[in-house]
Design a protein around this motif. Structure first.
Motif, PDB file in Angstrom:
ATOM      1  N   GLY A 153     -31.495  18.197 -18.102  1.00  0.00           N
ATOM      2  CA  GLY A 153     -32.660  18.300 -18.967  1.00  0.00           C
ATOM      3  C   GLY A 153     -33.828  18.965 -18.269  1.00  0.00           C
ATOM      4  O   GLY A 153     -34.515  19.820 -18.850  1.00  0.00           O
ATOM      5  N   LEU A 154     -34.059  18.597 -17.011  1.00  0.00           N
ATOM      6  CA  LEU A 154     -35.171  19.189 -16.264  1.00  0.00           C
ATOM      7  C   LEU A 154     -34.886  20.646 -15.911  1.00  0.00           C
ATOM      8  O   LEU A 154     -35.812  21.475 -15.884  1.00  0.00           O
ATOM      9  N   ASP A 155     -33.615  20.986 -15.669  1.00  0.00           N
ATOM     10  CA  ASP A 155     -33.258  22.390 -15.430  1.00  0.00           C
ATOM     11  C   ASP A 155     -33.547  23.232 -16.675  1.00  0.00           C
ATOM     12  O   ASP A 155     -34.073  24.354 -16.581  1.00  0.00           O
ATOM     13  N   ARG A 156     -33.203  22.691 -17.841  1.00  0.00           N
ATOM     14  CA  ARG A 156     -33.472  23.425 -19.085  1.00  0.00           C
ATOM     15  C   ARG A 156     -34.978  23.563 -19.309  1.00  0.00           C
ATOM     16  O   ARG A 156     -35.455  24.607 -19.772  1.00  0.00           O
ATOM     17  N   MET A 157     -35.717  22.526 -18.996  1.00  0.00           N
ATOM     18  CA  MET A 157     -37.170  22.580 -19.150  1.00  0.00           C
ATOM     19  C   MET A 157     -37.765  23.630 -18.209  1.00  0.00           C
ATOM     20  O   MET A 157     -38.697  24.369 -18.579  1.00  0.00           O
ATOM     21  N   LYS A 158     -37.231  23.705 -17.006  1.00  0.00           N
ATOM     22  CA  LYS A 158     -37.701  24.710 -16.044  1.00  0.00           C
ATOM     23  C   LYS A 158     -37.421  26.113 -16.566  1.00  0.00           C
ATOM     24  O   LYS A 158     -38.300  27.002 -16.507  1.00  0.00           O
ATOM     25  N   ALA A 159     -36.213  26.331 -17.104  1.00  0.00           N
ATOM     26  CA  ALA A 159     -35.869  27.643 -17.651  1.00  0.00           C
ATOM     27  C   ALA A 159     -36.775  27.994 -18.825  1.00  0.00           C
ATOM     28  O   ALA A 159     -37.222  29.149 -18.974  1.00  0.00           O
ATOM     29  N   PHE A 160     -37.079  27.011 -19.651  1.00  0.00           N
ATOM     30  CA  PHE A 160     -37.977  27.213 -20.790  1.00  0.00           C
ATOM     31  C   PHE A 160     -39.366  27.639 -20.310  1.00  0.00           C
ATOM     32  O   PHE A 160     -39.961  28.587 -20.847  1.00  0.00           O
ATOM     33  N   CYS A 161     -39.879  26.950 -19.307  1.00  0.00           N
ATOM     34  CA  CYS A 161     -41.208  27.276 -18.796  1.00  0.00           C
ATOM     35  C   CYS A 161     -41.236  28.674 -18.168  1.00  0.00           C
ATOM     36  O   CYS A 161     -42.230  29.407 -18.303  1.00  0.00           O
ATOM     37  N   GLN A 162     -40.159  29.055 -17.501  1.00  0.00           N
ATOM     38  CA  GLN A 162     -40.098  30.387 -16.908  1.00  0.00           C
ATOM     39  C   GLN A 162     -40.135  31.469 -17.983  1.00  0.00           C
ATOM     40  O   GLN A 162     -40.803  32.493 -17.824  1.00  0.00           O
ATOM     41  N   ARG A 163     -39.451  31.222 -19.099  1.00  0.00           N
ATOM     42  CA  ARG A 163     -39.453  32.186 -20.186  1.00  0.00           C
ATOM     43  C   ARG A 163     -40.827  32.327 -20.832  1.00  0.00           C
ATOM     44  O   ARG A 163     -41.200  33.390 -21.321  1.00  0.00           O
ATOM     45  N   HIS A 164     -41.577  31.198 -20.857  1.00  0.00           N
ATOM     46  CA  HIS A 164     -42.847  31.197 -21.566  1.00  0.00           C
ATOM     47  C   HIS A 164     -44.050  31.338 -20.634  1.00  0.00           C
ATOM     48  O   HIS A 164     -45.183  31.177 -21.078  1.00  0.00           O
TER      49      HIS A 164
END
Length: 417
Positions: free
Chosen positions: A403-414
Motif C-alpha cells: 500500500g505504501l509503495d503504491r502511495m509513493k508511486a502515486f505521489c511521484q506521478r503527481h
C-alpha cells in the motif's frame, strides 16, 4: 383513495442526515465507490482500524473457547440486567483495577454494545440544555456527531504534533466556561498514534480539577502501546478529577464485531455520585440496548484466561508495522509524519500540497489515490485536520508495504516537475 390528496406529516431527521454524512463510515463508503473496478490488484485498506480480517491478527483461543462455552451452556439465552450481568461487571472491574491505585467495584461498571455505545451513553448523560464539551482536534469524529445530535455544543482544543500530539492545555482553559461539562482525551490515540505520559495526564487532571469538569478517557486502545511511553489509564488520576473511562475488548482482543464495551466511573472521591452522573448513567440503560448475554457471560474467562503471549505477539506485530509505516513515509517527500506512532493503530501524516500537481486538498488526494492505486486512506478532514491523512498500519506487513509503495508511486506521478 383515487382522487384524494393526503398531506403526510412525517419527515426524515435532517440533523441525523447531516451528522451521519461526516462519519468515518461515510467517508470510507465514498472512497470505495471511487476504486477502479477494472483494477485487478487487491484493494489495500489503510484507512480503517480493523485488523481482524488478516491472518496475522486473530483473537486468542481462550476468547473463542469462552464464547463457545457460554453458548453451549444454554444458561445465557435470556435478557440481561440493564447495566449488565454481575459476573461480567465484576470481571471488568477487576481487570481495570489491576492498573489503578484503588479498586473499582461492579457498581462502577456499565456494560455497553462496544465503545461506540459507551460514547453515546456518556454524551447523552451530559447533554443538559446549554452545556458544552471539549473535544480534541484532530479527534475521533463520532464524539462530535453524537454531541451535535444531542444538541451538546462542541468546542475544540488542539493537539500539538511537535510535542507528540500532547493536549494544548492553554487552549483548554481558554475554551472552558461555567457550562463546560467535560473534556475528552484518547490515549493511546486515535487518530494520532500517540500515548500520553503520566506527567502529561497529571496536568490534564489538574486542569480538569481547576475548571471543575470531568475527564472522559477513551481507552479503547488501552495497553496497545509499544513506544517510549507506557500505557497509563487516566483513572490512575481519578483522585485529582473524576474520570469516566470508556473501553472495550474490540482492539486489544481484535474482535470489533463482538461489540462488547464498558463505561467505568473512576472516581474514588464520589464526585460523580454526588452530582447525579452515576445515577443518570444507570438510568440511561433503562432505555438502551445491551451486549448479547452470551458475550457478557464469556467476559470473565476472556479477561482472566487470555495468556500474556497473545498480547505480546500483537504488540510485536504492531511495533513492526508502525516502524514500516514511519520509515516508508519518510521515503515519500510529499508527505510528513511529525511523530512516530507509539500506540494504537494509526499515524497522522501531513500533505505538502505545494509539491503536488492537480490535487486540491486531502479529500481530492484520497479520491484520486483510491481511483488510481486502489489504496484507501482516510482524509484528515474526517478527523478534524484538513490536508492531513490518517493511515492505519494494523494490517499484514506485506500488504502495508504494498500500500505504501503504491502511495509513493502515486505521489511521484503527481509531484510538480
Amino acid at each position: 383513495m383515487e382522487g384524494q390528496s393526503t398531506k403526510w406529516t412525517f419527515r426524515g431527521n435532517e440533523l441525523l442526515d447531516e451528522t451521519a454524512a461526516v462519519s468515518v463510515r461515510a467517508y470510507l463508503n465514498m472512497l470505495y465507490d471511487h476504486v477502479n473496478k477494472d483494477d485487478q490488484r487487491p484493494i489495500i485498506p489503510l484507512a480503517h482500524g480493523d485488523p481482524s480480517a488478516f491472518a496475522c491478527f486473530r483473537t486468542s483461543p481462550e476468547a473463542v473457547d469462552a464464547i463457545v462455552h457460554a453458548v453451549q451452556s444454554n444458561e445465557f439465552n435470556s435478557y440481561a440486567p440493564a447495566i449488565g450481568i454481575l459476573p461480567a461487571r465484576r470481571a471488568v472491574a477487576e481487570y481495570l483495577s489491576a492498573d489503578l491505585p484503588y479498586n473499582l467495584s461492579a457498581d462502577d461498571i456499565y456494560l455497553t454494545v462496544g465503545c461506540t455505545q459507551a460514547i453515546e451513553v456518556i454524551l447523552s448523560v451530559l447533554a443538559r440544555p446549554g452545556a458544552n464539551i471539549l473535544l480534541s482536534r484532530p479527534g475521533y469524529p463520532i464524539y462530535e456527531s453524537r454531541a451535535v445530535f444531542n444538541k451538546l455544543e462542541v468546542r475544540h482544543f488542539d493537539l500539538i504534533p511537535e510535542k507528540g500530539w500532547e493536549v494544548d492545555l492553554e487552549s483548554v482553559e481558554a475554551l472552558a466556561d461555567e457550562n463546560t461539562a467535560a473534556m475528552v482525551i484518547i490515549s493511546p490515540g486515535n487518530p494520532c498514534g500517540n500515548v500520553f505520559s503520566y506527567q502529561h495526564l497529571k496536568k490534564v487532571a489538574e486542569t480538569a480539577r481547576k475548571l471543575g469538569i470531568l475527564v472522559i478517557a477513551d481507552e479503547v486502545y488501552g495497553h496497545l502501546a509499544f513506544g517510549s511511553n507506557p500505557y497509563v489509564p487516566m483513572g490512575e488520576l481519578g483522585s485529582i478529577a473524576p474520570v469516566i473511562s470508556l473501553g472495550s475488548i474490540s482492539k486489544r482482543w481484535i474482535v470489533p464485531g463482538w461489540r462488547f464495551g464498558w463505561v467505568a466511573t473512576c472516581d474514588p472521591n464520589g464526585i460523580l455520585k454526588k452530582y447525579g452522573i452515576a445515577d443518570s448513567i444507570k438510568n440511561y440503560f433503562n432505555i438502551a440496548s445491551n451486549p448479547a448475554t452470551f458475550i457478557q457471560a464469556a467476559i470473565p474467562r476472556i479477561l482472566e484466561k487470555t495468556k500474556e503471549d497473545f498480547f505480546s505477539r500483537t504488540i510485536n506485530i504492531m511495533r513492526e508495522a508502525a516502524d514500516i509505516c514511519y520509515e516508508q513515509i519518510k521515503e515519500i517527500p510529499l508527505v510528513t509524519c511529525p511523530h512516530k506512532p507509539d500506540g494504537s493503530m494509526f499515524a497522522m501524516v501531513k500533505l505538502n500540497l505545494s509539491l503536488l500537481e492537480d490535487i486540491s486538498d486531502d479529500m481530492d488526494f484520497c479520491v484520486q489515490l483510491a481511483r488510481e492505486e486502489s489504496v484507501i486512506v482516510l482524509p484528515g478532514v474526517a478527523v478534524g485536520l484538513k490536508n492531513w491523512l490518517r493511515i492505519t498500519f494494523a494490517i499484514e506487513p506485506e500488504s502495508l508495504q504494498q500500500g505504501l509503495d503504491r502511495m509513493k508511486a502515486f505521489c511521484q506521478r503527481h509531484s510538480r516537475k
